[in-house]
Write a protein that holds these residues in place. Structure first.
Motif, PDB file in Angstrom:
ATOM      1  N   ILE A  53      33.739   2.471  30.078  1.00  0.00           N
ATOM      2  CA  ILE A  53      34.779   1.585  29.760  1.00  0.00           C
ATOM      3  C   ILE A  53      34.918   1.364  28.285  1.00  0.00           C
ATOM      4  CG2 ILE A  53      34.757   0.684  32.109  1.00  0.00           C
ATOM      5  CD1 ILE A  53      33.876  -2.018  30.540  1.00  0.00           C
ATOM      6  N   ALA A  54      33.884   1.433  27.293  1.00  0.00           N
ATOM      7  CA  ALA A  54      34.008   1.314  26.114  1.00  0.00           C
ATOM      8  C   ALA A  54      35.329   1.982  25.401  1.00  0.00           C
ATOM      9  CB  ALA A  54      32.502   1.766  25.542  1.00  0.00           C
ATOM     10  N   ARG A  55      35.775   1.036  24.440  1.00  0.00           N
ATOM     11  CA  ARG A  55      37.045   1.654  23.882  1.00  0.00           C
ATOM     12  C   ARG A  55      36.757   2.297  22.429  1.00  0.00           C
ATOM     13  NH1 ARG A  55      40.822  -3.660  23.653  1.00  0.00           N
ATOM     14  NH2 ARG A  55      38.915  -4.587  23.217  1.00  0.00           N
ATOM     15  N   HIS A  56      35.636   1.892  22.021  1.00  0.00           N
ATOM     16  CA  HIS A  56      35.197   2.360  20.607  1.00  0.00           C
ATOM     17  C   HIS A  56      34.160   3.653  20.724  1.00  0.00           C
ATOM     18  CE1 HIS A  56      37.610  -0.461  19.118  1.00  0.00           C
ATOM     19  NE2 HIS A  56      36.908  -1.438  19.335  1.00  0.00           N
ATOM     20  N   GLY A  57      34.353   4.683  19.961  1.00  0.00           N
ATOM     21  CA  GLY A  57      33.458   5.843  19.821  1.00  0.00           C
ATOM     22  C   GLY A  57      31.996   5.378  19.293  1.00  0.00           C
ATOM     23  N   ALA A  58      32.035   4.552  18.591  1.00  0.00           N
ATOM     24  CA  ALA A  58      30.715   4.059  18.056  1.00  0.00           C
ATOM     25  C   ALA A  58      30.058   3.053  18.699  1.00  0.00           C
ATOM     26  CB  ALA A  58      30.686   3.655  16.240  1.00  0.00           C
ATOM     27  N   ARG A  59      28.817   3.080  19.143  1.00  0.00           N
ATOM     28  CA  ARG A  59      28.283   2.054  20.188  1.00  0.00           C
ATOM     29  C   ARG A  59      26.981   1.397  19.463  1.00  0.00           C
ATOM     30  NH1 ARG A  59      30.175   4.770  24.875  1.00  0.00           N
ATOM     31  NH2 ARG A  59      32.517   5.414  24.039  1.00  0.00           N
ATOM     32  N   ILE A  60      26.663   0.280  19.721  1.00  0.00           N
ATOM     33  CA  ILE A  60      25.840  -0.467  19.538  1.00  0.00           C
ATOM     34  C   ILE A  60      25.038  -1.090  20.781  1.00  0.00           C
ATOM     35  CG2 ILE A  60      24.813  -2.477  18.253  1.00  0.00           C
ATOM     36  CD1 ILE A  60      26.950  -2.348  16.229  1.00  0.00           C
ATOM     37  N   TYR A  61      23.860  -0.472  21.213  1.00  0.00           N
ATOM     38  CA  TYR A  61      23.225  -0.981  22.411  1.00  0.00           C
ATOM     39  C   TYR A  61      22.133  -2.077  22.212  1.00  0.00           C
ATOM     40  CZ  TYR A  61      25.052   3.485  24.052  1.00  0.00           C
ATOM     41  OH  TYR A  61      26.032   4.587  24.077  1.00  0.00           O
ATOM     42  N   VAL A  62      22.346  -3.127  22.752  1.00  0.00           N
ATOM     43  CA  VAL A  62      21.524  -4.389  22.439  1.00  0.00           C
ATOM     44  C   VAL A  62      20.771  -4.735  23.791  1.00  0.00           C
ATOM     45  CG1 VAL A  62      21.290  -6.767  21.504  1.00  0.00           C
ATOM     46  CG2 VAL A  62      22.829  -5.123  20.588  1.00  0.00           C
ATOM     47  N   ASP A  63      19.400  -5.118  23.845  1.00  0.00           N
ATOM     48  CA  ASP A  63      18.840  -5.485  24.999  1.00  0.00           C
ATOM     49  C   ASP A  63      19.138  -7.110  25.120  1.00  0.00           C
ATOM     50  OD1 ASP A  63      17.736  -3.201  25.697  1.00  0.00           O
ATOM     51  OD2 ASP A  63      15.676  -3.718  25.105  1.00  0.00           O
ATOM     52  N   ALA A  64      19.401  -7.382  26.060  1.00  0.00           N
ATOM     53  CA  ALA A  64      19.881  -9.084  26.604  1.00  0.00           C
ATOM     54  C   ALA A  64      18.868  -9.967  26.031  1.00  0.00           C
ATOM     55  CB  ALA A  64      20.046  -9.342  27.948  1.00  0.00           C
ATOM     56  N   ASP A  65      17.673  -9.610  25.802  1.00  0.00           N
ATOM     57  CA  ASP A  65      16.565 -10.672  25.079  1.00  0.00           C
ATOM     58  C   ASP A  65      16.516 -10.760  23.886  1.00  0.00           C
ATOM     59  OD1 ASP A  65      15.389  -8.100  25.435  1.00  0.00           O
ATOM     60  OD2 ASP A  65      13.744  -8.917  26.568  1.00  0.00           O
ATOM     61  N   VAL A  66      17.370  -9.892  23.156  1.00  0.00           N
ATOM     62  CA  VAL A  66      17.099  -9.580  21.672  1.00  0.00           C
ATOM     63  C   VAL A  66      18.120 -10.634  20.967  1.00  0.00           C
ATOM     64  CG1 VAL A  66      18.034  -7.956  19.756  1.00  0.00           C
ATOM     65  CG2 VAL A  66      16.424  -7.392  21.612  1.00  0.00           C
ATOM     66  N   THR A  67      17.577 -11.011  19.602  1.00  0.00           N
ATOM     67  CA  THR A  67      18.457 -12.047  18.973  1.00  0.00           C
ATOM     68  C   THR A  67      18.772 -11.186  17.574  1.00  0.00           C
ATOM     69  OG1 THR A  67      17.396 -13.744  19.937  1.00  0.00           O
ATOM     70  CG2 THR A  67      18.654 -14.229  17.905  1.00  0.00           C
ATOM     71  N   VAL A  68      19.803 -10.850  17.264  1.00  0.00           N
ATOM     72  CA  VAL A  68      20.267 -10.101  15.997  1.00  0.00           C
ATOM     73  C   VAL A  68      20.399 -11.166  14.817  1.00  0.00           C
ATOM     74  CG1 VAL A  68      21.317  -8.373  17.103  1.00  0.00           C
ATOM     75  CG2 VAL A  68      22.762 -10.225  16.183  1.00  0.00           C
ATOM     76  N   SER A  69      20.177 -10.809  13.585  1.00  0.00           N
ATOM     77  CA  SER A  69      20.423 -11.603  12.597  1.00  0.00           C
ATOM     78  C   SER A  69      21.981 -11.486  12.165  1.00  0.00           C
ATOM     79  CB  SER A  69      19.479 -11.349  11.416  1.00  0.00           C
ATOM     80  OG  SER A  69      19.884  -9.936  10.944  1.00  0.00           O
ATOM     81  N   PRO A  70      22.405 -12.569  11.614  1.00  0.00           N
ATOM     82  CA  PRO A  70      23.704 -12.641  11.185  1.00  0.00           C
ATOM     83  C   PRO A  70      24.519 -11.581  10.537  1.00  0.00           C
ATOM     84  CG  PRO A  70      23.057 -14.833  10.773  1.00  0.00           C
ATOM     85  CD  PRO A  70      21.844 -13.911  10.974  1.00  0.00           C
ATOM     86  N   SER A  71      23.782 -10.699   9.903  1.00  0.00           N
ATOM     87  CA  SER A  71      24.510  -9.418   8.815  1.00  0.00           C
ATOM     88  C   SER A  71      24.123  -8.256   9.761  1.00  0.00           C
ATOM     89  CB  SER A  71      23.745  -9.487   7.622  1.00  0.00           C
ATOM     90  OG  SER A  71      22.216  -9.206   7.710  1.00  0.00           O
TER      91      SER A  71
END
Length: 278
Positions: A86-104
């Motif tokens: 169902i993803a609308r964009h060709g580029a994908r970022i896969y993130v585990d649900a227990d991960v915390t990304v930094s703002p940038s």
């Protein structure tokens, strides 16, 4: 420059973790192109899906639409495939649900993926260990292994552009999705953002052994089923300190690391194949 991206988050019973994951994404820097977020709650017996839906209005206010899939069947690979469909964009970022990304991080990944050539990207991991003294010592040594300090390991977060995503169809039914995707790209096609993300390490020696054994099984599975990908494995960097030097610098950390490595090789239950990462 940046490219529009779909952020996909597989989540199985992640109440207590997914809140931090989504809060961090909400705090992300603006991106020049569109971003959407898809949470694939799979086989959950807790309120993961409902908790994620509660963030929909805040993500809408940010201009990042949030979709939550509540999948009856558990399994990370099935969840990833459902999100991809169902993803609308060709580029994908896969993130585990227990991960915390930094703002940038999201913005940096979107910029790295803005190319017509196949590309894989991730950030700089920070291994988080809080409760267990043994895990803190182990994690301190593990985080300084060449796998973590060099190259683009991608555990917890990895991203591919549209051309890169065409390297495979559905995610195969294997353990190590991150290994499979990373090795689908040559070292020259893998790029590391400067931005960081926090990845939690499981607490306690016995759980560490189970998870380390599962990780080893996952890597061996990729080697056996996709031997053509192994040529893309990172060689040991020439500037990486030899193991004995790292052991001398951190004897306690090396002892913890060696103890887990030895325990992994002891007889074990086949259920360790399904041990979770925390």
């Amino acid at each position: 420059m940046s490219v529009a991206c779909s952020i996909l988050i597989p989540a199985h019973n992640e109440v207590g973790y997914i809140e931090q994951c989504l809060e961090a994404l909400l705090a992300s820097d603006p991106c020049g192109k569109g971003i959407e977020v898809i949470v694939m709650a799979n086989g959950c017996t807790d309120a993961t899906a409902d908790v994620a839906r509660g963030y929909a209005s805040r993500f809408a206010g940010k201009g990042w639409p949030l979709t939550v899939l509540d999948l009856a069947q558990g399994g990370k690979m099935g969840a990833l495939n459902a999100g991809d469909r169902i993803a609308r964009h060709g580029a994908r970022i896969y993130v585990d649900a227990d991960v915390t990304v930094s703002p940038s991080l999201v913005a940096e990944l979107a910029a790295l993926l803005d190319t017509e050539e196949p590309r894989y990207a991730s950030g700089a991991p920070i291994v988080a260990a809080a409760g267990s003294a043994f895990t803190r010592v182990y994690a301190r040594f593990w985080a300084k292994l060449p796998f973590c300090t060099h190259g683009v390991p991608g555990f917890g977060v990895f991203a591919v552009n549209a051309a890169g995503r065409k390297r495979w169809g559905d995610f195969p039914d294997i353990i190590s999705d991150d290994t499979f995707v990373r090795l689908s790209f040559t070292p020259d096609e893998r790029h590391r953002a400067k931005a960081t993300y926090q990845w939690p390490m499981i607490e306690g020696m016995a759980p560490l052994v189970r998870v380390r054994r599962r990780q080893d099984i996952g890597v061996d599975e990729v080697k056996a089923q996709y031997p053509h990908l192994w040529k893309n494995h990172d060689p040991v960097p020439q500037d990486a300190p030899p193991l004995w030097q790292r052991a001398l610098r951190d004897p306690a950390g090396f002892a913890a690391y060696a103890l887990v490595a030895l325990a992994v090789r002891l007889p074990h239950s086949t259920q360790d194949r399904w041990a979770r990462g925390r």
